[in-house]
Design an enzyme around this catalytic site. Structure first.
Site, PDB file in Angstrom:
ATOM      1  N   ASP A  41      36.477  74.445  28.892  1.00 60.83           N
ATOM      2  CA  ASP A  41      37.481  74.430  29.761  1.00 60.83           C
ATOM      3  C   ASP A  41      36.429  75.230  31.052  1.00 60.83           C
ATOM      4  O   ASP A  41      35.632  75.755  30.934  1.00 60.83           O
ATOM      5  CB  ASP A  41      38.804  75.356  29.402  1.00 60.83           C
ATOM      6  CG  ASP A  41      39.819  74.687  30.178  1.00 60.83           C
ATOM      7  OD1 ASP A  41      39.604  74.280  31.434  1.00 60.83           O
ATOM      8  OD2 ASP A  41      40.889  74.915  29.902  1.00 60.83           O
TER       9      ASP A  41
HETATM   10  C1  NOJ Z   1      41.713  74.329  33.400  1.00 61.55           C
HETATM   11  C2  NOJ Z   1      42.786  73.448  32.358  1.00 61.55           C
HETATM   12  O1  NOJ Z   1      43.118  74.488  31.233  1.00 61.55           O
HETATM   13  C3  NOJ Z   1      42.271  72.148  31.979  1.00 61.55           C
HETATM   14  O2  NOJ Z   1      43.543  71.625  30.969  1.00 61.55           O
HETATM   15  C4  NOJ Z   1      41.763  71.422  32.816  1.00 61.55           C
HETATM   16  O3  NOJ Z   1      41.528  70.143  32.502  1.00 61.55           O
HETATM   17  C5  NOJ Z   1      40.617  72.083  33.442  1.00 61.55           C
HETATM   18  N1  NOJ Z   1      41.070  73.193  34.092  1.00 61.55           N
HETATM   19  C6  NOJ Z   1      40.160  71.246  34.597  1.00 61.55           C
HETATM   20  O4  NOJ Z   1      41.124  71.122  35.822  1.00 61.55           O
END
Ligand code: NOJ
Length: 768
Positions: free
Chosen positions: A299
């Protein structure tokens, strides 16, 4: 009576009765198959191309593939082109200008040494320009075919902007409505979540990842993110392995089986090892047990965060932990820059780097990027096409749950209702109705509740609109007098209440899930007019509505319904269509009941009306006793306000005559469980028929009910049909005390009905 295995069951450890031979053989096959995915795929043309390319790549170029760079939300930084040219970037995210994407692809393909195209990622969570209901609302449709269509619309619109990879579906089971990201999830149940996950993956990826209107999907957040302590986003999760396997991992496994291209590691700490550095999750389960052959992305900056968690001392160690645990690509961070040194000094084997690069390249080949990296938007349907809007409307329509309709106030009778007071902060809120994670949503396409009512009511019906509150959170500047006046002058009041979209989603958890601001006061004020009151609630999560439920005559829970929400709401209000949504998550009476979910364990003292007492009924100075008492709260009892699977209709349905095809089955066999469903009311309507099962005795205790099947059926008034469910013994398997999958002989109960409170029950036995 249970068979001879009773003593075996009591002994923990390896001598448990194993699952059906069929399943065991399948697991063994997968395990041997995945020992080395690349070897198994060696004859595959894609794998041959991957290996040929890998053979030409320097270690720097391989590590470059493992980096996903933030493209600057539409303003790519100057150095990005240079990094791509030098092979230092394998993927980007947050760029949706197709011309700029095509230019960056040109640099990658024509100006980098090996011409490797880019992955272009974006959060396309519930629509791109045309916004569908939030995923929790989509789950309330219980209609996977429709959800698949929605994901295809989203994929096609996103693809026309150069996106070839979405970070969806989110398949985190969650039993905590305080968690802001419940909006993005399909709710509390692993079976329903799995069905929605598979539908979305099919919709995004189609049969051919290389087709112009398909994009790679990403099952996230692996794993356990939805169990954040107290629903506080990013908080710690502690999930025993048995519960992890029996509940939280199931939708991820279903995603692998559906061919999902990628996985995203969770931000969260799982049992002391943050998911981004968790080998058990990514090596043992995902690769070795499940044979996943796509790639895993971290993430956002979550590799770096391993040191913030306190697992590592800094980025170098974090890069070691994440890459060796199985995170193939780092999103938006810099920790993987340390991979060069880690390989150079022998801390990390080049095999780790090769495996990651191979996993990433495999998906790039499958996406057809090496054959045609460029996007021509003219090849794809236009944005906000009639088809897209129709799918968005149908999904919103089927997601709306009728929670209450006390005096039959709904549907509103066109012609009879001469005037409607439309009141509330969310009646005319084109942005708020779209919900969380809608970076690219086109607000100008939104049909609001007020628009929908005006369009359908007809010119002879007077509409009086009063916003009453600037936002859903307002306590000041409220126009309650105007609201009351409008209510007094009208035949019926439709109140648009709930939460703005910013109150749910990532990092937007709430500890109090009542209607925010002065909305409850607004309800009571409007009630004074003595007119029928319908509450339409737009929200990103279940709310505790105990404090307003008796002050309104009807409640339509519409989630954040997306672009066409208002049109769908109006069709339900006026009875063009009977509501058919069913809750994908339990609605608590009060926040202190959380977690409250239908698939709970029985406990040693299961509650019942006879064994519970309310705080107001306890005698003054009553002596302390637990005698005869059970698992409940003195002030909330043990029942939710509305149970999982619940949803009313404008017609009535009768369930009768539940039956099984046989009384007993053996491992490997299938049983049919069926019941008759009749539309006993006055209008055609759809009903989601649900099958629940309980395994009465297990070597680990089993939930009081588990959802094992559902089917949406449409019936005309008076029409009846027999709804059948086939259950194979593998469908009854669970992870037992030693965390292997088993099917145990013994007695099972099955219920068929319209919610998780279904009463029509039958029994059957699984024989040894
Ligand atoms: C953080 C989030 O937890 C995730 O779900 C998301 O896809 C990413 N950022 C990218 O924006």
């Amino acid at each position: 009576m249970r068979r001879t295995c009773r003593t075996v069951f009591n002994a923990p450890g390896p001598n448990l009765l194993r699952c059906s031979p069929v399943f065991a053989a399948a697991v063994a096959a997968i395990l041997s198959m995945t020992a080395n995915i690349s070897e198994v795929l060696a004859d595959d043309p894609v794998e041959q191309r991957v290996n040929a390319l890998l053979g030409q790549m320097s270690i720097e170029e391989k590590i470059g593939q493992m980096r996903q760079a933030n493209a600057g939300y539409g303003n790519p930084p100057d150095y990005l082109g240079d990094d791509i040219r030098a092979g230092r970037v394998g993927a980007i995210l947050n760029l949706v200008d197709v011309d700029v994407v095509n230019e960056l692809q040109r640099i990658a393909v024509e100006e980098s040494r090996l011409g490797i195209p880019l992955l272009v990622g974006r959060d396309v969570i519930h629509g791109f320009k045309t916004i569908l209901p939030i995923p929790l609302g989509q789950a309330a449709t219980w209609n996977p075919e429709l959800v698949e269509k929605g994901a295809r619309v989203a994929a096609s619109e996103a693809a026309s902007h150069g996106v070839n990879w979405t970070f969806a579906p989110m398949v985190d089971v969650t039993r905590d409505p305080r968690w802001g990201r419940i909006a993005e999830s399909p709710g509390e149940d692993p079976f329903l979540t799995s069905a929605m996950a598979v539908a979305m993956i099919r919709g995004f990826q189609g049969d051919d990842l290389a087709a112009a209107d398909t994009i790679a999907a990403c099952a996230k957040h692996f794993a356990g993110y939805g169990a954040a302590e107290s629903g506080r986003d990013y908080a710690t999760t502690n999930i025993p392995e048995n519960e992890l396997r029996n509940v939280y991992l199931k939708p991820f496994k279903a995603s692998v089986d559906a061919g999902v291209a990628t996985f995203m590691a969770s931000f969260s700490d799982l049992n002391g090892v943050p998911a981004t550095g968790n080998r058990f999750l990514m090596r043992q389960i995902l690769r070795d047990e499940w044979g996943f052959d796509g790639f895993v992305v971290s993430d956002w900056d979550s590799v770096h965060q391993l040191s913030v968690h306190g697992l590592t001392e800094g980025d170098r160690e974090s890069a070691y932990e994440a890459s060796t645990a199985g995170v193939d690509m780092e999103m938006a961070g810099k920790a993987y820059e340390h991979l060069h040194d880690l390989v150079a000094d022998g801390s990390i084997s080049t095999d780790v780097i090769d495996a990651a690069a191979r996993n990433i390249l495999r998906i790039k080949f499958l996406l057809g990027l090496f054959d045609d990296p460029y996007v021509d938007p003219d090849e794809l349907p236009p944005i906000g096409s009639e088809h897209a809007l129709q799918v968005a409307k149908q999904t919103a329509l089927e997601s709306i749950v009728l929670l209450r309709n006390e005096i039959g106030v709904l549907p509103l009778q066109k012609g009879k209702v001469k005037s409607i007071a439309v009141i509330g902060p969310l009646a005319e809120a084109p942005y708020e109705q779209l919900g969380t994670w809608i970076f690219d949503g086109d607000v100008s396409l939104s049909v609001t509740g007020l628009d929908g009512i005006q369009n359908l009511a007809g010119k002879d019906t007077k509409i009086r609109y009063v916003r009453a509150m600037p936002t859903s959170r307002s306590r000041a500047d409220v126009q309650f007098e105007e609201a009351l006046e409008a209510a007094q002058q009208s035949d019926v009041v439709v109140l648009f209440l709930g939460e703005e979209s910013i109150l749910s989603g990532e990092a937007h958890s709430r500890a109090d899930i009542n209607l925010p601001g002065a909305q409850a006061e607004l309800v009571r004020e409007v009630r004074k007019a003595g007119k029928p009151v319908v509450a339409v609630i737009l929200a990103g999560r279940p709310l505790t509505l105990t404090n307003i439920v008796d002050d309104v005559d009807a409640i339509l829970f519409a989630w954040h319904p997306g672009t066409m929400g208002g049109a769908a709401i109006a069709e339900v209000l006026f009875g063009v269509e009977s509501p058919s949504g069913k809750l994908p998550v339990t609605f608590p009476r009060m926040v202190g009941q959380i977690p409250i979910y239908f698939a709970q364990k029985n406990t040693g003292k299961p509650p019942s009306p006879e064994t519970t007492v309310h705080i107001d009924d306890i005698d003054p100075f009553a002596p302390q006793t637990s005698f005869g008492m059970t698992a409940f709260h003195l002030d909330a009892g043990y029942r939710p306000l509305w149970e999982f699977g619940f949803g009313l209709s404008y017609t009535s349905f009768e369930y009768r005559d539940i039956a099984t095809s046989v009384a007993e089955i053996r491992a490997g066999e299938t049983i049919t469980i069926s019941a008759e469903l009749k539309n006993t009311g006055g209008v055609p309507a759809s009903e989601t028929v649900q099958l629940y099962v309980r395994d009465l005795v297990g070597n680990v205790t089993r939930p009081v009910r588990e959802l094992k099947g559902f089917r949406k059926v449409r019936l005309d008034p008076g029409e009846a049909t027999r709804v059948e469910f086939q259950l194979h013994t593998d469908d009854l398997a669970f992870f037992g005390r030693d965390n292997t999958l088993i099917v145990e002989p013994g007695e099972f109960h099955a219920w068929i009905g319209g919610s998780s409170d279904a009463e029509l029950r039958v029994s059957f036995r699984v024989l040894e």
